[in-house]
Write a protein that holds these residues in place. Structure first.
Motif, PDB file in Angstrom:
ATOM      1  N   TYR A  39       0.849  -1.198   0.000  1.00  0.00           N
ATOM      2  CA  TYR A  39       0.000   0.000   0.000  1.00  0.00           C
ATOM      3  C   TYR A  39       0.879   1.240   0.000  1.00  0.00           C
ATOM      4  O   TYR A  39       1.767   1.382   0.859  1.00  0.00           O
ATOM      5  CB  TYR A  39      -0.903   0.013   1.245  1.00  0.00           C
ATOM      6  CG  TYR A  39      -1.859  -1.150   1.279  1.00  0.00           C
ATOM      7  CD1 TYR A  39      -3.121  -1.049   0.695  1.00  0.00           C
ATOM      8  CD2 TYR A  39      -1.488  -2.356   1.865  1.00  0.00           C
ATOM      9  CE1 TYR A  39      -3.996  -2.127   0.713  1.00  0.00           C
ATOM     10  CE2 TYR A  39      -2.355  -3.440   1.877  1.00  0.00           C
ATOM     11  CZ  TYR A  39      -3.608  -3.318   1.303  1.00  0.00           C
ATOM     12  OH  TYR A  39      -4.469  -4.393   1.312  1.00  0.00           O
ATOM     13  N   LYS A  40       0.605   2.128  -0.939  1.00  0.00           N
ATOM     14  CA  LYS A  40       1.406   3.349  -1.050  1.00  0.00           C
ATOM     15  C   LYS A  40       1.369   4.156   0.251  1.00  0.00           C
ATOM     16  O   LYS A  40       2.349   4.800   0.627  1.00  0.00           O
ATOM     17  CB  LYS A  40       0.885   4.193  -2.221  1.00  0.00           C
ATOM     18  CG  LYS A  40       1.937   5.113  -2.769  1.00  0.00           C
ATOM     19  CD  LYS A  40       1.566   5.726  -4.097  1.00  0.00           C
ATOM     20  CE  LYS A  40       2.671   6.689  -4.532  1.00  0.00           C
ATOM     21  NZ  LYS A  40       2.313   7.423  -5.724  1.00  0.00           N
ATOM     22  N   ALA A  41       0.241   4.087   0.943  1.00  0.00           N
ATOM     23  CA  ALA A  41       0.081   4.848   2.192  1.00  0.00           C
ATOM     24  C   ALA A  41       1.051   4.394   3.286  1.00  0.00           C
ATOM     25  O   ALA A  41       1.287   5.128   4.249  1.00  0.00           O
ATOM     26  CB  ALA A  41      -1.356   4.716   2.697  1.00  0.00           C
ATOM     27  N   LEU A  42       1.615   3.182   3.152  1.00  0.00           N
ATOM     28  CA  LEU A  42       2.545   2.689   4.170  1.00  0.00           C
ATOM     29  C   LEU A  42       3.988   3.122   3.911  1.00  0.00           C
ATOM     30  O   LEU A  42       4.867   2.887   4.735  1.00  0.00           O
ATOM     31  CB  LEU A  42       2.498   1.147   4.239  1.00  0.00           C
ATOM     32  CG  LEU A  42       1.178   0.501   4.694  1.00  0.00           C
ATOM     33  CD1 LEU A  42       1.306  -1.018   4.717  1.00  0.00           C
ATOM     34  CD2 LEU A  42       0.757   1.015   6.072  1.00  0.00           C
ATOM     35  N   ILE A  43       4.245   3.775   2.762  1.00  0.00           N
ATOM     36  CA  ILE A  43       5.618   4.182   2.433  1.00  0.00           C
ATOM     37  C   ILE A  43       5.926   5.516   3.103  1.00  0.00           C
ATOM     38  O   ILE A  43       5.209   6.495   2.899  1.00  0.00           O
ATOM     39  CB  ILE A  43       5.809   4.305   0.903  1.00  0.00           C
ATOM     40  CG1 ILE A  43       5.502   2.966   0.219  1.00  0.00           C
ATOM     41  CG2 ILE A  43       7.238   4.739   0.574  1.00  0.00           C
ATOM     42  CD1 ILE A  43       5.453   3.051  -1.293  1.00  0.00           C
ATOM     43  N   THR A  44       6.996   5.550   3.901  1.00  0.00           N
ATOM     44  CA  THR A  44       7.302   6.750   4.689  1.00  0.00           C
ATOM     45  C   THR A  44       8.535   7.502   4.174  1.00  0.00           C
ATOM     46  O   THR A  44       9.082   8.358   4.867  1.00  0.00           O
ATOM     47  CB  THR A  44       7.516   6.362   6.163  1.00  0.00           C
ATOM     48  OG1 THR A  44       8.468   5.284   6.218  1.00  0.00           O
ATOM     49  CG2 THR A  44       6.217   5.913   6.817  1.00  0.00           C
ATOM     50  N   VAL A  45       8.999   7.163   2.955  1.00  0.00           N
ATOM     51  CA  VAL A  45      10.138   7.890   2.364  1.00  0.00           C
ATOM     52  C   VAL A  45       9.741   8.404   0.977  1.00  0.00           C
ATOM     53  O   VAL A  45       8.727   7.980   0.413  1.00  0.00           O
ATOM     54  CB  VAL A  45      11.390   6.993   2.252  1.00  0.00           C
ATOM     55  CG1 VAL A  45      11.921   6.630   3.633  1.00  0.00           C
ATOM     56  CG2 VAL A  45      11.131   5.740   1.429  1.00  0.00           C
ATOM     57  N   ASP A  46      10.564   9.291   0.417  1.00  0.00           N
ATOM     58  CA  ASP A  46      10.220   9.925  -0.864  1.00  0.00           C
ATOM     59  C   ASP A  46      10.572   9.074  -2.083  1.00  0.00           C
ATOM     60  O   ASP A  46       9.907   9.142  -3.107  1.00  0.00           O
ATOM     61  CB  ASP A  46      10.940  11.281  -0.985  1.00  0.00           C
ATOM     62  CG  ASP A  46      10.437  12.268   0.056  1.00  0.00           C
ATOM     63  OD1 ASP A  46       9.265  12.142   0.463  1.00  0.00           O
ATOM     64  OD2 ASP A  46      11.224  13.137   0.483  1.00  0.00           O
ATOM     65  N   ASN A  47      11.663   8.301  -1.983  1.00  0.00           N
ATOM     66  CA  ASN A  47      12.133   7.561  -3.156  1.00  0.00           C
ATOM     67  C   ASN A  47      11.328   6.272  -3.339  1.00  0.00           C
ATOM     68  O   ASN A  47      11.615   5.257  -2.694  1.00  0.00           O
ATOM     69  CB  ASN A  47      13.625   7.216  -3.028  1.00  0.00           C
ATOM     70  CG  ASN A  47      14.488   8.466  -3.073  1.00  0.00           C
ATOM     71  OD1 ASN A  47      14.170   9.429  -3.765  1.00  0.00           O
ATOM     72  ND2 ASN A  47      15.575   8.460  -2.327  1.00  0.00           N
TER      73      ASN A  47
END
Length: 324
Positions: A39-47
């Motif tokens: 899930y994109k919402a779980l990604i906490t970095v920019d790259n």
């Protein structure tokens, strides 16, 4: 210069916690995920690069764009039942796609790899607690696919000098204390989220499969380890490789066994909700007891699990309440 880590499957449950911890510890993190189960919402970095491990050209672009120092793999399919019904899907993604990744790594002279494996490689355990040396006879395609990769890694080390650390997880559980990220699967098959979804009223009842095992209360006993304890072990394994350490395989568990009933009782206590529990017959292929011997990780990596069962359920409950 801070090292750059490529995390494949970094939008998934364990991967997202790993990404957050790496970032917090000063690593540059690049997430590569096809979002099929993440899930994109779980990604906490920019790259973030949305891509599939089957796409070697896309992988080559990532390695050309970023100066990758090591790779962590969390991109496997993990549903045991589905692996039995559709083994082709599991061998393609969990084995063939990993070979694609390893080959592109070698093309770009990246030779450090952290692999999330599983206790499922052992099959029915010979003795408890389970040590790494035990016979490995997985009883489903999911476990077989992970064992195949472990064996491939051994060969790639001998032939090409690819150094790896494999972690065989027992039940990953819990959520980050921030409540920002947590366990999210569709469909959900893991015990603690299913219990908490029952407490939230998203499910009518929770089932106990088998109450006639030769255990303290007749239920299966399992070893649960907090996802952030897992993430800490991965960073220790990574740092060991950066310091010239050799390839190694570690079990990761708490070394504590909890019965299904004990987990349900603890969840009722923490949630203060008396939800419905239904006792059912045993499921095929469920061993009575699975507990890890993690002493190798403790000795070599100086790793120690710090979260209790109460911490696991409390952090998971906070996440599920916020995200139901």
């Amino acid at each position: 210069m801070n090292k750059t880590i490529l995390v494949v499957g970094g939008a998934g449950y364990i991967g997202s916690h790993q990404v957050k911890m790496l970032n917090k510890q000063g690593y540059n993190v690049v997430v590569y995920d096809n979002l099929s189960t993440g899930y994109k919402a779980l990604i906490t970095v920019d790259n973030f690069v949305q891509g599939d491990l089957a796409d070697k050209e896309k992988l080559r672009q990532v390695f050309s764009t970023y100066d990758i120092d090591a790779v962590m793999h969390f991109a496997a399919f993990i549903q045991v039942g589905e692996s039995v019904k559709n083994p082709a899907k599991y061998y393609q993604n969990n084995v063939v796609n990993v070979i694609n990744l390893l080959d592109v790594m070698l093309e770009h002279d990246v030779n450090k790899f952290i692999f999330s494996s599983t206790a499922a490689v052992y099959g029915e355990p010979e003795e408890i607690p389970i040590k790494e040396e035990q016979t490995k006879e997985p009883i489903n395609p999911y476990g077989k696919s992970k064992l195949m990769v472990e064996e491939i890694l051994e060969d790639y080390d001998k032939a090409y000098g690819l150094k790896y650390t494999c972690f065989r997880y027992f039940n990953a559980s819990g959520a980050d204390e921030s409540g920002e990220i947590g366990e999210k699967h569709n469909p959900e098959t893991h015990l603690i989220p299913l219990i908490l979804k029952t407490a939230l009223g998203e499910r009518g009842e929770i089932y106990i499969f088998g109450t006639d095992y030769d255990t303290k209360d007749g239920c299966c006993i399992r070893d649960f380890v907090h996802v952030n304890d897992l993430a800490k072990a991965h960073i220790k394994g990574l740092e060991r490789l950066f310091n010239g350490g050799d390839s190694e395989i570690f079990n990761l568990g708490s070394g504590e066994g909890y019965s299904v009933k004990e987990i349900i009782d603890k969840a009722k206590e923490i949630t203060e909700i008396d939800f419905k529990v239904t006792e059912d017959k045993r499921r095929a292929g469920d061993p009575a007891v699975l507990i890890a011997d993690s002493s190798r990780a403790k000795d070599i990596l100086d790793w120690q699990p710090t979260y209790t069962l109460e911490d696991i359920i409390r952090t998971a409950w906070q996440w599920h309440k916020n995200n139901n």
